[in-house]
Design a protein around this motif. Structure first.
Motif, short mmCIF file in Angstrom:
data_model
loop_
_atom_site.label_atom_id
_atom_site.label_comp_id
_atom_site.label_asym_id
_atom_site.label_seq_id
_atom_site.Cartn_x
_atom_site.Cartn_y
_atom_site.Cartn_z
N ASP A 115 0.88 -1.44 -0.10
CA ASP A 115 0.43 0.21 -0.02
C ASP A 115 1.10 1.43 -0.12
N SER A 119 0.09 3.67 -2.80
CA SER A 119 -0.06 5.05 -2.77
C SER A 119 0.88 6.33 -2.81
N ARG A 120 2.04 5.70 -3.04
CA ARG A 120 2.82 6.76 -3.26
C ARG A 120 2.41 7.06 -4.89
N ASP A 122 -0.13 6.65 -6.63
CA ASP A 122 -1.26 7.84 -6.51
C ASP A 122 -0.90 9.26 -6.61
#
Ligand code: MN
Length: 128
Positions: A115, A119-120, A122
């Motif tokens: 994650d 998420s980085r 994103d």
């Protein structure tokens, strides 16, 4: 949601990872170094989970090839290794792996790491 390439010769280990993560991510399987390198170039993974003990080309050599290829070097590579010995982490990181998880895999720990990388991406995408 991401595309996770798992380069792992042991079917049971892949099944475990697929069961844990296929609700969240697209899980792609390669069973040896040669097909792993091929998939890494063609399936556009967001993250690669890389078993170190692989037939043909071992994981450390594969990590070097991925990180020396301008088309693939941006993809985070997380090493999965059974030999949780002192020095292993250093060997994985010095071969180009971005992170390292010792087997037996703890799903919660791996989920946090995955994650983190996804998420980085994103964040980078939303800033672009
Ligand atoms: Mn293996």
């Amino acid at each position: 949601m991401g595309r996770v390439l798992v380069i792992e010769d042991n079917q049971d280990n892949f099944d475990l990872l697929a069961d844990a993560f296929e609700q969240e991510h697209t899980m792609i399987h390669a069973k040896d170094g040669t097909s792993g390198l091929n998939e890494a170039q063609t399936c556009d993974p967001d993250v690669i989970l890389l078993d170190i003990a692989l037939p043909e080309v071992d994981g450390l050599e594969l990590a070097r090839r991925i990180k020396n290829n301008p088309h693939m070097q941006h993809v985070p590579v997380i090493a999965l290794t059974a030999h949780a010995m002192k020095g292993d982490r250093v060997r994985c990181l010095s071969s180009g792996c971005d992170d390292y998880v010792a087997k037996p895999i703890r799903i919660g720990q791996l989920r946090e790491i995955l994650d983190g990388y996804l998420s980085r991406q994103d964040v980078v995408a939303s800033q672009a």
